[in-house]
Design a protein around this motif. Structure first.
Motif, PDB file in Angstrom:
ATOM      1  N   PRO A   9       0.812  -1.226   0.000  1.00 11.75           N
ATOM      2  CA  PRO A   9       0.000   0.000   0.000  1.00 11.75           C
ATOM      3  C   PRO A   9       0.843   1.272   0.000  1.00 11.75           C
ATOM      4  O   PRO A   9       0.496   2.250  -0.671  1.00 11.75           O
ATOM      5  CB  PRO A   9      -0.833  -0.126   1.283  1.00 11.75           C
ATOM      6  CG  PRO A   9      -0.958  -1.597   1.480  1.00 11.75           C
ATOM      7  CD  PRO A   9       0.375  -2.158   1.049  1.00 11.75           C
ATOM      8  N   ASN A  10       1.955   1.272   0.709  1.00  9.90           N
ATOM      9  CA  ASN A  10       2.816   2.453   0.695  1.00  9.90           C
ATOM     10  C   ASN A  10       3.444   2.643  -0.681  1.00  9.90           C
ATOM     11  O   ASN A  10       3.569   3.772  -1.165  1.00  9.90           O
ATOM     12  CB  ASN A  10       3.899   2.367   1.771  1.00  9.90           C
ATOM     13  CG  ASN A  10       4.597   3.692   1.965  1.00  9.90           C
ATOM     14  OD1 ASN A  10       3.955   4.692   2.287  1.00  9.90           O
ATOM     15  ND2 ASN A  10       5.890   3.718   1.739  1.00  9.90           N
ATOM     16  N   ALA A  15       3.627   5.720  -5.674  1.00  8.71           N
ATOM     17  CA  ALA A  15       3.477   5.710  -7.126  1.00  8.71           C
ATOM     18  C   ALA A  15       2.391   6.692  -7.558  1.00  8.71           C
ATOM     19  O   ALA A  15       2.546   7.403  -8.558  1.00  8.71           O
ATOM     20  CB  ALA A  15       3.148   4.299  -7.619  1.00  8.71           C
ATOM     21  N   LEU A  16       1.303   6.769  -6.788  1.00 13.65           N
ATOM     22  CA  LEU A  16       0.234   7.706  -7.125  1.00 13.65           C
ATOM     23  C   LEU A  16       0.710   9.152  -6.967  1.00 13.65           C
ATOM     24  O   LEU A  16       0.425   9.991  -7.826  1.00 13.65           O
ATOM     25  CB  LEU A  16      -1.004   7.455  -6.256  1.00 13.65           C
ATOM     26  CG  LEU A  16      -2.199   8.363  -6.518  1.00 13.65           C
ATOM     27  CD1 LEU A  16      -2.641   8.314  -7.977  1.00 13.65           C
ATOM     28  CD2 LEU A  16      -3.351   7.991  -5.598  1.00 13.65           C
ATOM     29  N   LEU A  17       1.462   9.447  -5.920  1.00 11.26           N
ATOM     30  CA  LEU A  17       2.016  10.798  -5.764  1.00 11.26           C
ATOM     31  C   LEU A  17       2.844  11.172  -6.997  1.00 11.26           C
ATOM     32  O   LEU A  17       2.709  12.265  -7.543  1.00 11.26           O
ATOM     33  CB  LEU A  17       2.917  10.875  -4.532  1.00 11.26           C
ATOM     34  CG  LEU A  17       2.324  11.266  -3.206  1.00 11.26           C
ATOM     35  CD1 LEU A  17       3.413  11.337  -2.144  1.00 11.26           C
ATOM     36  CD2 LEU A  17       1.558  12.558  -3.262  1.00 11.26           C
ATOM     37  N   ARG A  18       3.701  10.257  -7.405  1.00 13.38           N
ATOM     38  CA  ARG A  18       4.559  10.499  -8.571  1.00 13.38           C
ATOM     39  C   ARG A  18       3.713  10.633  -9.840  1.00 13.38           C
ATOM     40  O   ARG A  18       3.930  11.522 -10.652  1.00 13.38           O
ATOM     41  CB  ARG A  18       5.587   9.385  -8.700  1.00 13.38           C
ATOM     42  CG  ARG A  18       6.584   9.586  -9.816  1.00 13.38           C
ATOM     43  CD  ARG A  18       7.617   8.470  -9.901  1.00 13.38           C
ATOM     44  NE  ARG A  18       6.999   7.150  -9.972  1.00 13.38           N
ATOM     45  CZ  ARG A  18       6.971   6.262  -8.984  1.00 13.38           C
ATOM     46  NH1 ARG A  18       7.525   6.533  -7.820  1.00 13.38           N
ATOM     47  NH2 ARG A  18       6.388   5.094  -9.138  1.00 13.38           N
ATOM     48  N   GLY A  48      10.365   7.100  -0.999  1.00 13.32           N
ATOM     49  CA  GLY A  48       9.993   6.464   0.261  1.00 13.32           C
ATOM     50  C   GLY A  48      11.009   6.659   1.365  1.00 13.32           C
ATOM     51  O   GLY A  48      10.847   6.132   2.458  1.00 13.32           O
ATOM     52  N   ALA A  49      12.057   7.431   1.103  1.00 12.06           N
ATOM     53  CA  ALA A  49      13.073   7.676   2.121  1.00 12.06           C
ATOM     54  C   ALA A  49      12.602   8.682   3.173  1.00 12.06           C
ATOM     55  O   ALA A  49      13.143   8.738   4.269  1.00 12.06           O
ATOM     56  CB  ALA A  49      14.360   8.183   1.473  1.00 12.06           C
TER      57      ALA A  49
END
Length: 102
Positions: A9-10, A15-18, A48-49
């Motif tokens: 899910p994360n 991926a959706l943000l990008r 994700g960092a």
């Protein structure tokens, strides 16, 4: 429960943000200017960092000319299969815990 940072899910969330940024034809540096932040921050979030809290997410989405409700609906649609799987596994664990293994 496993850490959400390394979960599917994360990954879908990131991926959706990008994808929203790319749909707006913005480079990371363009978004950074809109946010008043560095391109490195945008990169760290998308990789994700670095995580966003809810208030940062709202600002991020505003810089992308969208809102949290629209984003949440898109995220839900992408996660729908995952959500159904989680519910099935939880129901199975409950049955197993309640009635023993069959």
């Amino acid at each position: 429960m496993h850490k959400s940072l390394y979960s599917r899910p994360n990954d879908v969330f990131l991926a959706l943000l990008r994808d929203v940024r790319l749909e707006r034809r913005l480079r990371q540096s363009d978004l950074a200017v809109r946010l008043g932040r560095s391109q490195a921050i945008v990169s760290r979030v998308e990789s994700g960092a670095r995580r966003l809290d809810i208030t940062e997410l709202v600002a991020w989405l505003a810089a992308l000319d969208t809102d949290i409700v629209t984003f949440a609906k898109q995220l839900h649609a992408r996660l729908e299969g995952d959500i159904a799987g989680v519910k099935r596994r939880a129901a199975k664990r409950l049955r197993t815990a309640t009635f023993g293994r069959s």
